[in-house]
Enzyme design. Structure first.
Site, PDB file in Angstrom:
ATOM      1  N   SER A   1      -7.486  -5.405  -5.228  1.00  0.00           N
ATOM      2  CA  SER A   1      -8.587  -5.961  -4.434  1.00  0.00           C
ATOM      3  C   SER A   1      -9.903  -5.876  -5.195  1.00  0.00           C
ATOM      4  CB  SER A   1      -8.714  -5.201  -3.111  1.00  0.00           C
ATOM      5  OG  SER A   1      -9.334  -3.944  -3.326  1.00  0.00           O
ATOM      6  N   THR A   2     -10.891  -6.633  -4.711  1.00  0.00           N
ATOM      7  CA  THR A   2     -12.222  -6.576  -5.327  1.00  0.00           C
ATOM      8  C   THR A   2     -12.825  -5.174  -5.163  1.00  0.00           C
ATOM      9  OG1 THR A   2     -13.047  -7.568  -3.268  1.00  0.00           O
ATOM     10  CG2 THR A   2     -12.828  -9.029  -5.165  1.00  0.00           C
ATOM     11  N   GLU A   3     -12.344  -4.428  -4.180  1.00  0.00           N
ATOM     12  CA  GLU A   3     -12.855  -3.058  -3.959  1.00  0.00           C
ATOM     13  C   GLU A   3     -12.121  -2.031  -4.829  1.00  0.00           C
ATOM     14  OE1 GLU A   3     -12.175  -5.207  -1.297  1.00  0.00           O
ATOM     15  OE2 GLU A   3     -14.329  -5.616  -1.268  1.00  0.00           O
TER      16      GLU A   3
ATOM     17  N   LEU B   1      10.359 -20.742  -4.371  1.00  0.00           N
ATOM     18  CA  LEU B   1       9.461 -19.810  -3.667  1.00  0.00           C
ATOM     19  C   LEU B   1       8.082 -19.956  -4.280  1.00  0.00           C
ATOM     20  CD1 LEU B   1       9.060 -17.201  -1.779  1.00  0.00           C
ATOM     21  CD2 LEU B   1       9.339 -15.907  -3.890  1.00  0.00           C
TER      22      LEU B   1
ATOM     23  N   SER C   1      -8.428  -4.448   5.149  1.00  0.00           N
ATOM     24  CA  SER C   1      -8.829  -4.227   3.750  1.00  0.00           C
ATOM     25  C   SER C   1      -9.117  -5.533   2.991  1.00  0.00           C
ATOM     26  CB  SER C   1      -7.771  -3.389   3.018  1.00  0.00           C
ATOM     27  OG  SER C   1      -7.587  -2.143   3.659  1.00  0.00           O
TER      28      SER C   1
ATOM     29  N   TRP D   1     -11.863  -1.912  -7.887  1.00  0.00           N
ATOM     30  CA  TRP D   1     -12.633  -1.576  -9.097  1.00  0.00           C
ATOM     31  C   TRP D   1     -13.364  -0.251  -8.915  1.00  0.00           C
ATOM     32  CZ3 TRP D   1     -11.415  -4.265 -13.210  1.00  0.00           C
ATOM     33  CH2 TRP D   1     -11.025  -5.614 -13.079  1.00  0.00           C
TER      34      TRP D   1
ATOM     35  N   ARG E   1       0.239   7.739  -2.539  1.00  0.00           N
ATOM     36  CA  ARG E   1       0.853   8.786  -1.701  1.00  0.00           C
ATOM     37  C   ARG E   1       2.338   8.967  -2.030  1.00  0.00           C
ATOM     38  NH1 ARG E   1      -1.252   6.133   3.522  1.00  0.00           N
ATOM     39  NH2 ARG E   1      -1.824   4.578   1.964  1.00  0.00           N
TER      40      ARG E   1
ATOM     41  N   HIS F   1       2.224   3.532  -9.036  1.00  0.00           N
ATOM     42  CA  HIS F   1       1.992   2.094  -9.284  1.00  0.00           C
ATOM     43  C   HIS F   1       3.152   1.488 -10.072  1.00  0.00           C
ATOM     44  CE1 HIS F   1      -1.836   2.309  -7.441  1.00  0.00           C
ATOM     45  NE2 HIS F   1      -2.412   3.050  -8.373  1.00  0.00           N
TER      46      HIS F   1
ATOM     47  N   GLU G   1       0.773 -12.772  12.717  1.00  0.00           N
ATOM     48  CA  GLU G   1       1.358 -11.597  13.382  1.00  0.00           C
ATOM     49  C   GLU G   1       1.325 -10.449  12.372  1.00  0.00           C
ATOM     50  OE1 GLU G   1       2.535 -11.393  16.552  1.00  0.00           O
ATOM     51  OE2 GLU G   1       1.792 -13.447  16.824  1.00  0.00           O
TER      52      GLU G   1
ATOM     53  N   ARG H   1       1.970  -4.622   6.346  1.00  0.00           N
ATOM     54  CA  ARG H   1       1.246  -3.594   5.593  1.00  0.00           C
ATOM     55  C   ARG H   1       2.119  -2.351   5.534  1.00  0.00           C
ATOM     56  NH1 ARG H   1      -5.036  -2.239   4.800  1.00  0.00           N
ATOM     57  NH2 ARG H   1      -4.675  -0.624   3.262  1.00  0.00           N
TER      58      ARG H   1
ATOM     59  N   ASP I   1       0.830  -1.210   0.000  1.00  0.00           N
ATOM     60  CA  ASP I   1       0.000   0.000   0.000  1.00  0.00           C
ATOM     61  C   ASP I   1       0.867   1.265   0.000  1.00  0.00           C
ATOM     62  OD1 ASP I   1      -2.324   1.458  -0.007  1.00  0.00           O
ATOM     63  OD2 ASP I   1      -2.822   1.094   2.097  1.00  0.00           O
TER      64      ASP I   1
HETATM   65  C1  IPE Z   1      -5.378  -2.637  -0.159  1.00  0.00           C
HETATM   66  O1  IPE Z   1      -5.050  -1.304  -0.290  1.00  0.00           O
HETATM   67  C2  IPE Z   1      -5.349  -3.318  -1.499  1.00  0.00           C
HETATM   68  C3  IPE Z   1      -4.036  -3.477  -2.111  1.00  0.00           C
HETATM   69  C4  IPE Z   1      -2.904  -3.118  -1.605  1.00  0.00           C
HETATM   70  C5  IPE Z   1      -4.037  -4.111  -3.396  1.00  0.00           C
HETATM   71  P1  IPE Z   1      -6.184  -0.178  -0.491  1.00  0.00           P
HETATM   72  O2  IPE Z   1      -5.468   1.098  -0.643  1.00  0.00           O
HETATM   73  O3  IPE Z   1      -7.113  -0.568  -1.564  1.00  0.00           O
HETATM   74  O4  IPE Z   1      -6.962  -0.249   0.895  1.00  0.00           O
HETATM   75  P2  IPE Z   1      -7.852   0.865   1.616  1.00  0.00           P
HETATM   76  O5  IPE Z   1      -8.841   1.348   0.610  1.00  0.00           O
HETATM   77  O6  IPE Z   1      -6.929   1.950   2.050  1.00  0.00           O
HETATM   78  O7  IPE Z   1      -8.469   0.158   2.784  1.00  0.00           O
HETATM   79  C1  IPE Z   2      -1.593   0.326  -3.319  1.00  0.00           C
HETATM   80  O1  IPE Z   2      -1.379   1.679  -3.405  1.00  0.00           O
HETATM   81  C2  IPE Z   2      -1.815  -0.304  -4.666  1.00  0.00           C
HETATM   82  C3  IPE Z   2      -3.217  -0.668  -4.927  1.00  0.00           C
HETATM   83  C4  IPE Z   2      -4.196  -0.620  -4.078  1.00  0.00           C
HETATM   84  C5  IPE Z   2      -3.517  -1.135  -6.258  1.00  0.00           C
HETATM   85  P1  IPE Z   2      -2.568   2.730  -3.356  1.00  0.00           P
HETATM   86  O2  IPE Z   2      -2.966   3.060  -4.747  1.00  0.00           O
HETATM   87  O3  IPE Z   2      -3.663   2.250  -2.493  1.00  0.00           O
HETATM   88  O4  IPE Z   2      -1.833   3.972  -2.690  1.00  0.00           O
HETATM   89  P2  IPE Z   2      -2.458   5.004  -1.673  1.00  0.00           P
HETATM   90  O5  IPE Z   2      -3.032   4.214  -0.532  1.00  0.00           O
HETATM   91  O6  IPE Z   2      -3.515   5.753  -2.415  1.00  0.00           O
HETATM   92  O7  IPE Z   2      -1.307   5.831  -1.263  1.00  0.00           O
HETATM   93 MG    MG Z   3      -4.063   2.456  -0.538  1.00  0.00          MG
END
Ligand code: IPE
Ligand code: IPE
Ligand code: MG
Length: 248
Positions: free
Chosen positions: A67-69, A133, A194, A71, A26, A39, A205, A186, A22
């Protein structure tokens, strides 16, 4: 810069590390760059973390890529991400294969672009006999979706209710055959799950670092492993030392 060696006895190393990658957005924002540049930088980082996992002797690594979210993000970002994921397979597959990495996909392939689906299927097929791996890539993955999918298949298979056990459910998840994660990392400081491995990580852990994913390097990884090695995992029981003392 000289590297600090990994000073952890093998029995104190996690067998399975799962990472919520994640903070790409940012990371880009902090540099005045578009989110997609974050990305891209994030996928550049995959190589060094996968290589570090091999070097550290970790047999299972799971990476949360989409993630599924996710989208729910603007179409431009979603499409850009899909392109980047395709590129990363094209660019890295041969070397991963040479290094003995077995790729597995967790999540649903259905909704992905047919070209990306094909690339994932081919990558899994090509690397299926590797065992240095086991790398699970969570792509269009959601923990709830995974459990729903497992329940549907259990019902379709006509399994009687009394035969439904935790072990059986585990076998119906996308991660069938993969041990539960010992350590979930994380990046970017968020203190939430998430929808990641909500069944499998029941006793994992957690290690959260404020570092954004593109900056999470081998040294950061080493720190997470060292923190894990200090943990006292009790699984609802008592720590070995305490229980040993009471047994005397
Ligand atoms: C979790 O990160 C999904 C991935 C790293 C692929 P998100 O950025 O989507 O999670 P939220 O929205 O902050 O919970
Ligand atoms: C994680 O980075 C990658 C994916 C969720 C695909 P983010 O895109 O969620 O980055 P932030 O959380 O907006 O910084
Ligand atoms: Mg994020």
């Amino acid at each position: 810069m000289s590297e600090t060696p990994l000073n952890i006895p093998p029995e104190r190393l996690p067998r399975h590390v799962a990472i919520i990658m994640d903070g790409n957005g940012r990371w880009a924002l902090a540099r005045g760059l578009p989110r997609l540049a974050g990305h891209r930088a994030g996928t550049e980082n995959l190589r060094r973390i996968i290589r570090a996992a091999v070097e550290f002797g970790i047999p299972y690594l799971t990476l949360y890529a989409f993630s599924t979210e996710n989208w729910g993000r603007p179409a431009e970002e979603v499409q850009g991400l899909m392109r980047i994921l395709e590129d990363v397979i094209d660019r890295e597959l041969d070397e991963l294969h040479r290094e003995g990495v077995q790729l597995r996909h967790i999540g649903r392939l259905e909704r992905l672009d047919p070209r990306l689906q094909q690339k994932v299927i081919q990558a899994v097929e090509k690397t299926r006999n590797n065992n240095r791996l086991i790398l699970c890539v969570a792509l269009n993955y959601g923990g709830r979706d995974e459990i729903v999918c497992a329940i549907q298949r259990i019902i379709r298979d006509g399994i009687p209710a009394e035969e439904v056990t935790a072990e059986l459910v585990s076998q119906y998840l996308f991660t069938a055959g993969v041990p539960d994660p010992d350590l979930v990392i994380r990046t970017s400081g968020e203190l939430r799950v998430s929808n990641f491995l909500i069944w499998q990580a029941a006793y994992a852990e957690w290690y959260v670092t404020p570092v954004y994913w593109p900056d999470f390097d081998k040294e950061e990884f080493r720190r997470a492993l060292e923190a894990y090695a200090q943990r006292d995992r009790r699984f609802g029981g008592l720590s070995v030392t305490v229980s040993e003392i009471h047994a005397r």
